[in-house]
Design a protein around this motif. Structure first.
Motif, PDB file in Angstrom:
ATOM      1  N   ILE A  60     -16.942  19.933  49.401  1.00 34.72           N
ATOM      2  CA  ILE A  60     -16.601  20.203  50.797  1.00 34.72           C
ATOM      3  C   ILE A  60     -16.371  21.768  50.789  1.00 34.72           C
ATOM      4  CG2 ILE A  60     -14.850  19.986  52.468  1.00 34.72           C
ATOM      5  CD1 ILE A  60     -14.550  17.083  51.495  1.00 34.72           C
ATOM      6  N   ASN A  61     -15.559  22.368  49.827  1.00 39.44           N
ATOM      7  CA  ASN A  61     -15.416  23.947  49.971  1.00 39.44           C
ATOM      8  C   ASN A  61     -16.739  24.694  49.815  1.00 39.44           C
ATOM      9  OD1 ASN A  61     -12.757  23.559  50.213  1.00 39.44           O
ATOM     10  ND2 ASN A  61     -12.004  23.747  48.081  1.00 39.44           N
ATOM     11  N   TRP A  62     -17.820  24.133  49.067  1.00 36.97           N
ATOM     12  CA  TRP A  62     -18.742  24.593  49.180  1.00 36.97           C
ATOM     13  C   TRP A  62     -19.799  24.921  50.139  1.00 36.97           C
ATOM     14  CZ3 TRP A  62     -24.063  23.365  48.874  1.00 36.97           C
ATOM     15  CH2 TRP A  62     -24.988  24.125  48.574  1.00 36.97           C
ATOM     16  N   VAL A  63     -19.730  23.595  50.807  1.00 31.22           N
ATOM     17  CA  VAL A  63     -20.489  23.386  51.974  1.00 31.22           C
ATOM     18  C   VAL A  63     -19.997  24.364  52.894  1.00 31.22           C
ATOM     19  CG1 VAL A  63     -21.128  21.848  53.942  1.00 31.22           C
ATOM     20  CG2 VAL A  63     -21.591  21.378  51.485  1.00 31.22           C
ATOM     21  N   SER A  64     -18.543  24.412  53.132  1.00 29.05           N
ATOM     22  CA  SER A  64     -17.888  25.195  54.330  1.00 29.05           C
ATOM     23  C   SER A  64     -18.442  26.825  53.974  1.00 29.05           C
ATOM     24  CB  SER A  64     -16.727  25.018  54.511  1.00 29.05           C
ATOM     25  OG  SER A  64     -15.845  25.420  53.196  1.00 29.05           O
ATOM     26  N   SER A  65     -18.246  27.132  52.441  1.00 32.98           N
ATOM     27  CA  SER A  65     -18.610  28.577  52.272  1.00 32.98           C
ATOM     28  C   SER A  65     -20.032  28.935  52.632  1.00 32.98           C
ATOM     29  CB  SER A  65     -18.348  28.919  50.914  1.00 32.98           C
ATOM     30  OG  SER A  65     -19.246  28.045  49.995  1.00 32.98           O
ATOM     31  N   GLN A  66     -20.919  28.047  52.582  1.00 35.07           N
ATOM     32  CA  GLN A  66     -22.303  28.321  52.712  1.00 35.07           C
ATOM     33  C   GLN A  66     -22.597  28.182  54.488  1.00 35.07           C
ATOM     34  OE1 GLN A  66     -24.604  28.726  50.729  1.00 35.07           O
ATOM     35  NE2 GLN A  66     -23.159  28.860  49.017  1.00 35.07           N
ATOM     36  N   ILE A  67     -21.737  27.245  54.932  1.00 33.63           N
ATOM     37  CA  ILE A  67     -21.720  27.458  56.482  1.00 33.63           C
ATOM     38  C   ILE A  67     -21.321  28.973  56.985  1.00 33.63           C
ATOM     39  CG2 ILE A  67     -20.893  26.554  58.608  1.00 33.63           C
ATOM     40  CD1 ILE A  67     -21.121  23.840  57.320  1.00 33.63           C
TER      41      ILE A  67
END
Length: 120
Positions: A60-67
């Motif tokens: 979830i942290n990786w996806v939010s950083s990519q966003i």
């Protein structure tokens, strides 16, 4: 912690459905419901889901950083500058009128609009 009787009907239904679905994965929930009640079963359900939460948190942290990276990239691109956007929007509109095809005009001119930061 609030008691089961203090919860609203919607909260009771949601928690009840979570418990009912979890009994397929963890049949011991039925024993916890019999001996300890809904509060104990819900507490153990949270403990039972802890490994999944630990596994999902980095993803979830990786996806939010990519966003956030994508958002910063778009906000800093030339597309969000008013004069560049207006010029490209007029050019794409003229191309749409001349070609008569939305797919053709967007397909060929949208990449130039998005990659404008590399060209300018």
């Amino acid at each position: 912690m609030r008691n089961w009787k203090d919860l609203s009907l919607i909260q009771q239904v949601v928690i009840g459905l979570l418990i009912a679905v979890s009994t397929f994965a963890a049949p011991e929930m039925m024993i916890l419901l019999d001996f300890g009640g809904m509060e104990l079963a819900f507490g153990f359900l949270l403990v039972y889901c802890k490994p999944f939460i630990v596994w999902a948190q980095p993803k979830i942290n990786w996806v939010s950083s990519q966003i956030n990276i994508t958002k910063v990239g778009f906000l800093n691109s030339a597309l969000f500058q008013p004069k560049v956007f207006t010029t490209h929007a007029v050019f794409c509109s003229v191309a749409m009128i001349l070609t008569g095809s939305l797919v053709l005009s967007v397909g060929f001119f949208l990449p130039a609009l998005l990659a404008n930061g590399l060209l300018v």
